[in-house]
Enzyme design. Structure first.
Site, PDB file in Angstrom:
ATOM      1  N   HIS A  29      62.909  77.473 -56.199  1.00  0.00           N
ATOM      2  CA  HIS A  29      62.614  76.877 -57.014  1.00  0.00           C
ATOM      3  C   HIS A  29      60.825  76.468 -57.292  1.00  0.00           C
ATOM      4  CE1 HIS A  29      65.575  73.411 -57.557  1.00  0.00           C
ATOM      5  NE2 HIS A  29      65.669  74.808 -56.173  1.00  0.00           N
ATOM      6  N   ASP A 127      59.764  70.353 -62.268  1.00  0.00           N
ATOM      7  CA  ASP A 127      61.116  70.998 -61.455  1.00  0.00           C
ATOM      8  C   ASP A 127      62.530  70.743 -61.674  1.00  0.00           C
ATOM      9  OD1 ASP A 127      61.944  72.770 -59.161  1.00  0.00           O
ATOM     10  OD2 ASP A 127      63.665  71.439 -59.038  1.00  0.00           O
ATOM     11  N   GLN A 364      61.039  91.269 -51.314  1.00  0.00           N
ATOM     12  CA  GLN A 364      62.147  91.245 -52.061  1.00  0.00           C
ATOM     13  C   GLN A 364      61.856  92.302 -53.685  1.00  0.00           C
ATOM     14  OE1 GLN A 364      65.541  89.699 -52.103  1.00  0.00           O
ATOM     15  NE2 GLN A 364      65.898  89.527 -53.915  1.00  0.00           N
ATOM     16  N   HIS A 379      74.033  86.655 -52.972  1.00  0.00           N
ATOM     17  CA  HIS A 379      74.688  86.157 -52.915  1.00  0.00           C
ATOM     18  C   HIS A 379      74.233  84.497 -54.467  1.00  0.00           C
ATOM     19  CE1 HIS A 379      70.260  84.048 -53.045  1.00  0.00           C
ATOM     20  NE2 HIS A 379      70.872  83.209 -52.749  1.00  0.00           N
ATOM     21  N   TRP A 382      69.709  82.692 -58.868  1.00  0.00           N
ATOM     22  CA  TRP A 382      69.286  83.293 -60.012  1.00  0.00           C
ATOM     23  C   TRP A 382      68.380  83.986 -60.267  1.00  0.00           C
ATOM     24  CZ3 TRP A 382      71.668  84.455 -64.096  1.00  0.00           C
ATOM     25  CH2 TRP A 382      70.863  84.784 -65.205  1.00  0.00           C
ATOM     26  N   ASN A 383      66.977  83.908 -58.976  1.00  0.00           N
ATOM     27  CA  ASN A 383      65.799  84.594 -59.053  1.00  0.00           C
ATOM     28  C   ASN A 383      65.633  85.749 -58.899  1.00  0.00           C
ATOM     29  OD1 ASN A 383      63.963  82.887 -59.595  1.00  0.00           O
ATOM     30  ND2 ASN A 383      65.167  81.379 -57.794  1.00  0.00           N
ATOM     31  N   GLU A 387      65.529  89.656 -60.678  1.00  0.00           N
ATOM     32  CA  GLU A 387      64.566  90.476 -60.128  1.00  0.00           C
ATOM     33  C   GLU A 387      65.001  91.873 -59.975  1.00  0.00           C
ATOM     34  OE1 GLU A 387      63.540  88.672 -56.206  1.00  0.00           O
ATOM     35  OE2 GLU A 387      62.956  86.605 -57.789  1.00  0.00           O
ATOM     36  N   ASP A 403      75.051  76.312 -57.468  1.00  0.00           N
ATOM     37  CA  ASP A 403      74.901  77.525 -58.731  1.00  0.00           C
ATOM     38  C   ASP A 403      75.591  78.866 -58.874  1.00  0.00           C
ATOM     39  OD1 ASP A 403      72.966  77.978 -57.751  1.00  0.00           O
ATOM     40  OD2 ASP A 403      71.822  78.631 -59.744  1.00  0.00           O
ATOM     41  N   GLN A 404      75.847  79.143 -58.038  1.00  0.00           N
ATOM     42  CA  GLN A 404      76.364  80.826 -57.799  1.00  0.00           C
ATOM     43  C   GLN A 404      76.805  81.808 -58.691  1.00  0.00           C
ATOM     44  OE1 GLN A 404      75.632  80.756 -52.981  1.00  0.00           O
ATOM     45  NE2 GLN A 404      73.215  79.919 -53.484  1.00  0.00           N
TER      46      GLN A 404
HETATM   47  N1  UDP Z   1      70.053  72.056 -60.459  1.00  0.00           N
HETATM   48  C1  UDP Z   1      70.161  70.702 -61.022  1.00  0.00           C
HETATM   49  N2  UDP Z   1      69.495  69.923 -61.022  1.00  0.00           N
HETATM   50  C2  UDP Z   1      69.050  69.664 -59.901  1.00  0.00           C
HETATM   51  C3  UDP Z   1      69.087  70.486 -58.702  1.00  0.00           C
HETATM   52  C4  UDP Z   1      69.399  71.848 -59.029  1.00  0.00           C
HETATM   53  O1  UDP Z   1      70.526  71.102 -62.494  1.00  0.00           O
HETATM   54  O2  UDP Z   1      68.035  68.272 -59.824  1.00  0.00           O
HETATM   55  C5  UDP Z   1      70.790  73.330 -60.260  1.00  0.00           C
HETATM   56  C6  UDP Z   1      70.385  74.406 -60.059  1.00  0.00           C
HETATM   57  O3  UDP Z   1      70.019  75.088 -61.452  1.00  0.00           O
HETATM   58  C7  UDP Z   1      70.078  74.694 -58.964  1.00  0.00           C
HETATM   59  C8  UDP Z   1      71.330  74.931 -58.501  1.00  0.00           C
HETATM   60  O4  UDP Z   1      71.459  73.238 -59.179  1.00  0.00           O
HETATM   61  O5  UDP Z   1      69.668  76.264 -59.262  1.00  0.00           O
HETATM   62  C9  UDP Z   1      71.682  74.621 -57.789  1.00  0.00           C
HETATM   63  O6  UDP Z   1      70.611  73.862 -56.852  1.00  0.00           O
HETATM   64  P1  UDP Z   1      70.668  74.799 -55.578  1.00  0.00           P
HETATM   65  O7  UDP Z   1      69.367  73.572 -55.119  1.00  0.00           O
HETATM   66  O8  UDP Z   1      70.951  73.351 -53.994  1.00  0.00           O
HETATM   67  O9  UDP Z   1      70.060  75.846 -54.659  1.00  0.00           O
HETATM   68  P2  UDP Z   1      69.098  77.129 -55.503  1.00  0.00           P
HETATM   69  O10 UDP Z   1      69.181  77.187 -56.554  1.00  0.00           O
HETATM   70  O11 UDP Z   1      67.382  76.433 -54.446  1.00  0.00           O
HETATM   71  O12 UDP Z   1      69.246  77.722 -54.300  1.00  0.00           O
HETATM   72  N1  UDP Z   2      63.070  86.055 -51.799  1.00  0.00           N
HETATM   73  C1  UDP Z   2      62.459  86.852 -51.217  1.00  0.00           C
HETATM   74  N2  UDP Z   2      62.530  87.898 -49.893  1.00  0.00           N
HETATM   75  C2  UDP Z   2      63.410  86.803 -48.503  1.00  0.00           C
HETATM   76  C3  UDP Z   2      64.474  86.525 -49.036  1.00  0.00           C
HETATM   77  C4  UDP Z   2      64.457  85.635 -50.448  1.00  0.00           C
HETATM   78  O1  UDP Z   2      61.224  87.307 -51.651  1.00  0.00           O
HETATM   79  O2  UDP Z   2      63.625  87.188 -46.974  1.00  0.00           O
HETATM   80  C5  UDP Z   2      62.993  85.704 -53.419  1.00  0.00           C
HETATM   81  C6  UDP Z   2      64.039  86.573 -53.792  1.00  0.00           C
HETATM   82  O3  UDP Z   2      63.050  87.379 -53.872  1.00  0.00           O
HETATM   83  C7  UDP Z   2      63.487  85.037 -54.640  1.00  0.00           C
HETATM   84  C8  UDP Z   2      63.687  83.879 -53.841  1.00  0.00           C
HETATM   85  O4  UDP Z   2      62.791  84.223 -52.837  1.00  0.00           O
HETATM   86  O5  UDP Z   2      62.521  84.895 -55.170  1.00  0.00           O
HETATM   87  C9  UDP Z   2      65.162  83.688 -53.384  1.00  0.00           C
HETATM   88  O6  UDP Z   2      65.748  82.606 -54.768  1.00  0.00           O
HETATM   89  P1  UDP Z   2      66.608  82.608 -55.240  1.00  0.00           P
HETATM   90  O7  UDP Z   2      66.986  82.070 -56.620  1.00  0.00           O
HETATM   91  O8  UDP Z   2      67.554  84.171 -55.440  1.00  0.00           O
HETATM   92  O9  UDP Z   2      67.519  82.331 -53.445  1.00  0.00           O
HETATM   93  P2  UDP Z   2      68.079  80.879 -53.398  1.00  0.00           P
HETATM   94  O10 UDP Z   2      66.921  80.860 -51.416  1.00  0.00           O
HETATM   95  O11 UDP Z   2      67.330  79.753 -54.034  1.00  0.00           O
HETATM   96  O12 UDP Z   2      69.498  80.621 -52.849  1.00  0.00           O
END
Ligand code: UDP
Ligand code: UDP
Length: 482
Positions: A29, A127, A364, A379, A382-383, A387, A403-404
């Site tokens: 986020h 957010d 990353q 996994h 989306w970020n 990338e 959402d994965q």
């Molecule tokens: N999300 C949303 N509303 C919220 C919180 C989360 O729509 O209030 C969505 C958002 O797209 C997020 C996904 O639910 O990526 C999963 O949330 P989570 O924080 O568990 O995963 P993260 O993206 O941080 O890995």
């Molecule tokens: N990331 C990174 N180094 C790490 C692990 C994660 O730079 O060792 C960054 C990654 O590039 C991305 C973010 O952390 O921008 C993780 O967001 P993502 O939506 O991919 O997954 P989440 O951690 O929310 O499940």
């Protein structure tokens, strides 16, 4: 990546624009929040970053501090001192979700902060997880409000469409587990979302996840706009469906400002718990072009103990060299266990013979941009996906939670990755080493995947120009409002 046309923007028109950003928990986020803020900073806007304190992970603390010191004249940071919440009153065990709720319950403290800002904010960007608690506060102010969305447009479509689904099934109670059938077909979007791909906690009545989604989704209409890390050539169908009122009527504009770019401030300093970057790059330099499998499951996904040996076995068997970033704990500050204790010394020795394994937070964007990397096991964050799209690296998606699966399906549709759908949810199902090795081979040997990834990489560069136009249009609009 430097936007060349940006240098031509007359700065005087942007200096008066003052934006307030409020992120929520986790790098997934925080990264899109700061990257979105950077789009406006590069255009000369001023930014106040409201920082909820304390953050959950060390990675977040480090990033915020690097971000603020990178823009000393443009960024001011203001703390939002969170009101502690008794974890027993929150329906979650996840520390990041607990933090989401803690921030939601502390936003009343924001009103005096917002009224004291000078110059007054031109717009407020926050957010996605903060919609309901913030609306009553911001309605007392005249500035427009936006959310930044952290998932694909496909996920936004589901989120926005929930009230329609709820209303069209009057017999069922207002829980998604009752009103969502075997699949969801969203108008304007061809491929349906299967029930098995819906975030599991959304289908569990009374979880915090379900509560926030159901409460916030109907209120998207009260915002002035939604900023999302996506773009026409990869998610044109969903972006159009959202903007043409097909998903739900009355939605504000959805601005595809992606691909969001990592900024220089993200460079992880040596000695910041990530002293490994130097040796990683040195090692990558010695590998052949496109020969390395990079494995990283984001910032908040711990690999389960019962899965970890099979990942090691799969990597050893796949025949490619690999860079494996392991997380044993959800929160980085608690990371203390030695990987060798988990794998055993013999397996650890083999892992080290064939590849490189680290437990630290890595840079990353640097790794994905290295020519040695030929594939990315991820996994479905989306970020991370965006990338990889930016660098043209093909992916193998192994959805863990949330959402994965929806994001993984989006990648499959775009054609730049393979979604290992048969592996189910990583948080619930164990996959054996042979299957992992086979899927990695499928990704690494797939020529058309590489070609498509290279093509989308070019499209991403073109989209950066569109994103720039959107940003300028918004700035112009806010300026007129001043
Ligand atoms: N999300 C949303 N509303 C919220 C919180 C989360 O729509 O209030 C969505 C958002 O797209 C997020 C996904 O639910 O990526 C999963 O949330 P989570 O924080 O568990 O995963 P993260 O993206 O941080 O890995
Ligand atoms: N990331 C990174 N180094 C790490 C692990 C994660 O730079 O060792 C960054 C990654 O590039 C991305 C973010 O952390 O921008 C993780 O967001 P993502 O939506 O991919 O997954 P989440 O951690 O929310 O499940």
């Amino acid at each position: 990546y430097i936007f060349p046309e940006l240098t031509k923007v007359p700065m005087s028109c942007c200096e008066d624009v003052h934006l307030v950003f409020l992120p929520s928990a986790g790098m997934g986020h925080l990264n899109p929040c700061l990257r979105t803020a950077s789009l406006f900073l590069r255009n000369g806007c001023k930014v106040t970053l409201v920082t909820p304190k304390n953050t959950v992970s060390q990675a977040e603390t480090n990033l915020i501090s690097r971000f603020c010191s990178s823009f000393p004249h443009q960024v001011t940071s203001v703390d939002l001192n969170l009101v502690p919440v008794d974890p027993k009153t929150v329906q979650t065990k996840d520390p990041f979700w607990l933090q989401f709720e803690t921030i939601r319950r502390s936003v009343h403290l924001l009103a005096p902060i917002l009224s004291s800002l000078s110059p007054p904010p031109s717009a407020f960007v926050f957010d996605v997880s903060l919609i309901s608690p913030l609306l009553p506060i911001i309605q007392n102010f005249s500035f427009p409000s936006y959310i930044y969305f952290v998932s694909p447009a496909r996920m936004l479509s589901l989120f926005a469409h929930l009230p329609v689904l709820d209303a069209s099934n009057p017999g069922a109670d207002s829980h998604p587990c009752s009103f969502i059938g075997d699949f969801v077909k969203i108008p304007g979007i061809e491929s349906p979302i299967l029930r098995s791909s819906i975030p599991p906690l959304l289908l569990e009545p009374n979880t915090l996840f379900e509560k926030i989604f159901m409460e916030d989704s109907p209120k998207l209409k009260n915002l002035n706009g939604i900023l999302i890390n996506s773009f026409e050539e990869i998610e044109g169908e969903a972006l159009a469906a959202l903007n043409e009122g097909k998903v739900v009527e009355g939605l504000p504009p959805v601005y595809g400002v992606g691909p969001l770019m990592a900024g220089e401030y993200e460079k992880v300093d040596e000695g910041e718990g990530s002293g490994c970057m130097g040796s990683i790059l040195e090692w990558l330099d010695k590998q052949g072009e496109g020969s390395v499998v990079y494995v990283c499951m984001g910032n908040r996904t711990a690999t389960r103990k019962e899965q970890i040996k099979d990942i090691a076995l799969g990597l050893i068997e796949c025949g490619y060299s690999f860079l494996w970033v392991v997380k044993l704990k959800v929160v980085d500050k608690e990371e203390e266990e030695d990987l060798e204790e988990v794998l055993g010394s013999e397996l650890m020795k083999k892992v080290k013979e064939k590849g490189m394994v680290v437990k630290e937070y890595v840079d990353q964007r640097k790794i994905l941009g290295h020519p040695g990397v030929g594939g990315f096991v991820n996994h479905g964050g989306w970020n991370s996906i965006m990338e990889a799209v930016w660098e043209g690296v093909p992916m193998l998606l192994w959805a863990n939670d949330g959402d994965q699966k929806i994001a993984s399906q989006a990648v499959g549709i775009i054609g730049v990755g393979i979604w290992a759908e048969e592996w189910g949810w990583g948080s619930r199902q164990v996959v054996n080493g042979k299957a992992i090795a086979k899927r990695i081979n499928d990704m690494m040997s797939n020529h058309s995947l590489r070609i498509k990834a290279a093509h989308v990489k070019e499209a991403a560069r073109r989209a950066a120009a569109t994103s720039h136009l959107i940003v300028q249009t918004l700035i112009h609009h806010w300026n007129k409002g001043n």
